[in-house]
Design a protein around this motif. Structure first.
Motif, PDB file in Angstrom:
ATOM      1  N   GLU A 137       3.251  -7.074  15.423  1.00 11.23           N
ATOM      2  CA  GLU A 137       2.705  -8.068  14.284  1.00 11.23           C
ATOM      3  C   GLU A 137       1.576  -7.301  13.411  1.00 11.23           C
ATOM      4  N   VAL A 138       0.803  -6.577  14.093  1.00  6.86           N
ATOM      5  CA  VAL A 138      -0.317  -6.079  13.189  1.00  6.86           C
ATOM      6  C   VAL A 138       0.316  -5.077  12.163  1.00  6.86           C
ATOM      7  N   LEU A 139       1.077  -4.220  12.774  1.00 12.18           N
ATOM      8  CA  LEU A 139       1.755  -3.275  11.822  1.00 12.18           C
ATOM      9  C   LEU A 139       2.511  -3.906  10.623  1.00 12.18           C
ATOM     10  N   ALA A 140       3.284  -5.175  10.667  1.00 13.15           N
ATOM     11  CA  ALA A 140       3.998  -5.806   9.869  1.00 13.15           C
ATOM     12  C   ALA A 140       3.012  -6.442   9.009  1.00 13.15           C
ATOM     13  N   LEU A 141       1.879  -6.796   9.363  1.00 10.04           N
ATOM     14  CA  LEU A 141       0.771  -7.516   8.356  1.00 10.04           C
ATOM     15  C   LEU A 141       0.214  -6.413   7.693  1.00 10.04           C
ATOM     16  N   ARG A 142       0.068  -5.264   8.112  1.00 17.40           N
ATOM     17  CA  ARG A 142      -0.560  -3.939   7.424  1.00 17.40           C
ATOM     18  C   ARG A 142       0.342  -3.657   6.236  1.00 17.40           C
ATOM     19  N   ARG A 143       1.701  -3.708   6.628  1.00 16.83           N
ATOM     20  CA  ARG A 143       2.764  -3.458   5.530  1.00 16.83           C
ATOM     21  C   ARG A 143       2.669  -4.422   4.437  1.00 16.83           C
ATOM     22  N   ILE A 144       2.431  -5.856   4.835  1.00 18.63           N
ATOM     23  CA  ILE A 144       2.423  -6.788   3.855  1.00 18.63           C
ATOM     24  C   ILE A 144       0.965  -6.640   2.860  1.00 18.63           C
ATOM     25  N   MET A 145       0.225  -6.322   3.435  1.00 17.65           N
ATOM     26  CA  MET A 145      -1.174  -6.189   2.629  1.00 17.65           C
ATOM     27  C   MET A 145      -1.138  -5.016   1.881  1.00 17.65           C
ATOM     28  N   ILE A 146      -0.203  -3.912   2.243  1.00 23.31           N
ATOM     29  CA  ILE A 146      -0.125  -2.790   1.271  1.00 23.31           C
ATOM     30  C   ILE A 146       0.562  -3.270   0.044  1.00 23.31           C
ATOM     31  N   ALA A 147       1.747  -4.135   0.332  1.00 22.48           N
ATOM     32  CA  ALA A 147       2.671  -4.430  -0.648  1.00 22.48           C
ATOM     33  C   ALA A 147       1.798  -5.330  -1.668  1.00 22.48           C
ATOM     34  N   GLU A 148       0.883  -6.308  -1.179  1.00 23.36           N
ATOM     35  CA  GLU A 148       0.231  -6.973  -1.969  1.00 23.36           C
ATOM     36  C   GLU A 148      -1.105  -6.625  -2.503  1.00 23.36           C
ATOM     37  N   GLN A 149      -1.441  -5.231  -2.583  1.00 23.53           N
ATOM     38  CA  GLN A 149      -2.854  -4.696  -2.753  1.00 23.53           C
ATOM     39  C   GLN A 149      -2.828  -5.071  -4.071  1.00 23.53           C
ATOM     40  N   PRO A 150      -1.768  -4.614  -5.106  1.00 27.66           N
ATOM     41  CA  PRO A 150      -2.239  -4.686  -6.344  1.00 27.66           C
ATOM     42  C   PRO A 150      -2.579  -6.044  -6.827  1.00 27.66           C
ATOM     43  N   ARG A 151      -1.980  -7.187  -6.352  1.00 30.24           N
ATOM     44  CA  ARG A 151      -2.121  -8.531  -6.573  1.00 30.24           C
ATOM     45  C   ARG A 151      -3.360  -9.195  -5.818  1.00 30.24           C
ATOM     46  N   HIS A 152      -3.507  -8.857  -4.453  1.00 30.57           N
ATOM     47  CA  HIS A 152      -4.415  -9.637  -3.613  1.00 30.57           C
ATOM     48  C   HIS A 152      -5.162  -8.661  -2.970  1.00 30.57           C
ATOM     49  N   PRO A 153      -6.055  -7.548  -3.585  1.00 31.67           N
ATOM     50  CA  PRO A 153      -6.906  -6.763  -2.916  1.00 31.67           C
ATOM     51  C   PRO A 153      -7.986  -7.214  -1.797  1.00 31.67           C
ATOM     52  N   LEU A 154      -8.095  -8.573  -2.041  1.00 30.17           N
ATOM     53  CA  LEU A 154      -9.154  -9.223  -0.894  1.00 30.17           C
ATOM     54  C   LEU A 154      -8.497  -9.272   0.386  1.00 30.17           C
ATOM     55  N   PHE A 155      -7.100  -9.180   0.442  1.00 27.42           N
ATOM     56  CA  PHE A 155      -6.581  -9.199   1.791  1.00 27.42           C
ATOM     57  C   PHE A 155      -6.767  -8.162   2.858  1.00 27.42           C
ATOM     58  N   ALA A 156      -6.643  -6.931   1.976  1.00 28.46           N
ATOM     59  CA  ALA A 156      -7.000  -5.687   2.589  1.00 28.46           C
ATOM     60  C   ALA A 156      -8.669  -5.502   2.957  1.00 28.46           C
ATOM     61  N   GLU A 157      -9.298  -6.000   2.045  1.00 28.34           N
ATOM     62  CA  GLU A 157     -10.553  -5.746   2.262  1.00 28.34           C
ATOM     63  C   GLU A 157     -11.145  -6.590   3.588  1.00 28.34           C
ATOM     64  N   LEU A 158     -10.444  -7.982   3.591  1.00 26.35           N
ATOM     65  CA  LEU A 158     -10.790  -8.841   4.729  1.00 26.35           C
ATOM     66  C   LEU A 158     -10.462  -8.344   5.985  1.00 26.35           C
ATOM     67  N   TRP A 159      -9.230  -7.552   6.102  1.00 25.25           N
ATOM     68  CA  TRP A 159      -8.754  -7.041   7.124  1.00 25.25           C
ATOM     69  C   TRP A 159      -9.451  -5.869   7.580  1.00 25.25           C
ATOM     70  N   ARG A 160      -9.992  -5.031   6.672  1.00 24.22           N
ATOM     71  CA  ARG A 160     -10.608  -3.771   7.006  1.00 24.22           C
ATOM     72  C   ARG A 160     -11.951  -4.158   7.812  1.00 24.22           C
ATOM     73  N   ARG A 161     -12.517  -5.272   7.103  1.00 26.44           N
ATOM     74  CA  ARG A 161     -13.956  -5.752   7.468  1.00 26.44           C
ATOM     75  C   ARG A 161     -13.845  -6.321   8.992  1.00 26.44           C
ATOM     76  N   THR A 162     -12.823  -7.046   9.411  1.00 24.88           N
ATOM     77  CA  THR A 162     -12.617  -7.587  10.686  1.00 24.88           C
ATOM     78  C   THR A 162     -12.014  -6.596  11.520  1.00 24.88           C
ATOM     79  N   THR A 163     -11.501  -5.305  11.257  1.00 26.34           N
ATOM     80  CA  THR A 163     -10.797  -4.594  12.254  1.00 26.34           C
ATOM     81  C   THR A 163     -11.505  -3.310  12.185  1.00 26.34           C
ATOM     82  N   VAL A 164     -11.360  -2.552  11.484  1.00 27.45           N
ATOM     83  CA  VAL A 164     -12.058  -1.129  11.489  1.00 27.45           C
ATOM     84  C   VAL A 164     -13.472  -1.140  11.441  1.00 27.45           C
ATOM     85  N   VAL A 165     -13.942  -2.101  10.633  1.00 28.93           N
ATOM     86  CA  VAL A 165     -15.631  -2.047  10.254  1.00 28.93           C
ATOM     87  C   VAL A 165     -16.203  -2.564  11.435  1.00 28.93           C
TER      88      VAL A 165
END
Length: 206
Positions: free
Chosen positions: A104-132
């Motif tokens: 599920e984590v990998l699948a959600l990452r793929r969705i965020m990559i696909a949506e990055q041009p339209r919804h960059p905040l998705f990836a920002e939130l994910w990075r903040r709450t996971t890697v950071v």
């Protein structure tokens, strides 16, 4: 009879579960709120009463999945003895690798990559709450061990970042591109990284 708060919490969880499955199956853009409402056995109005928008629903699913994967892992105990450091780091590493490779984590990452041009905040939130968040916790962990003399006086951020990315860098890349079948077991990855950290930073036993 369950309280109104308990009923509301159950509805919210039902919505999140239905939304998660819809997003994983169809992606963000193609997921339909009407279908999510039917699957959760609530009205579309109820979805909007809990989540103001489809975007907010998706970010809430991200938070929900992250919170679920963050519970029950091994403690970051800085009082660990030098003789037990390798085993402690291995246990932490196994949990981090398994989290990164969760389907599920990998699948959600793929969705965020696909949506990055339209919804960059998705990836920002994910990075903040996971890697950071993980890096910050590891910084505190390694800094506390330095104060106890368990590891050398290296820069804690560097140690934390090296530990984390040696663990998850290749698994994430391989998992996103090819799936997880080509990777070694999580314990083998974690044990190798623990060996590297102990050799580089571990203080010798007296």
């Amino acid at each position: 009879m369950p309280s109104a708060t308990a009923r509301s919490a159950r509805k919210r969880d039902a919505i999140l579960e239905a939304a998660k499955l819809a997003f994983l199956r169809h992606g963000f853009a193609a997921a339909n709120l009407d279908d999510i409402a039917v699957a959760a056995e609530v009205s579309k109005v109820t979805i909007y009463s809990h989540f103001n928008s489809k975007e907010k629903l998706f970010t809430s699913v991200l938070d929900w999945v992250i919170a679920g994967r963050s519970t029950g892992g091994p403690p970051l105990d800085p009082t660990v003895d030098v003789s037990e450091l390798h085993d402690a780091l291995t246990a932490i590493g196994v949990d981090l690798v398994q989290t990164a490779l969760d389907p599920e984590v990998l699948a959600l990452r793929r969705i965020m990559i696909a949506e990055q041009p339209r919804h960059p905040l998705f990836a920002e939130l994910w990075r903040r709450t996971t890697v950071v968040a993980a890096t910050d916790s590891l910084i505190d962990y390694f800094a506390a061990m330095q104060r106890r003399g368990t590891i050398t006086d290296a820069e804690p951020h560097a140690v934390a970042s090296q530990f984390l990315w040696m663990l998850i860098g290749d698994p994430i890349d391989s998992g996103l591109l090819f799936g997880v079948s080509r990777l070694p077991e999580a314990r083998a990855i974690a044990a190798a990284v623990a060996t590297t950290i102990v050799r580089a930073y571990g203080m010798p036993r007296e």
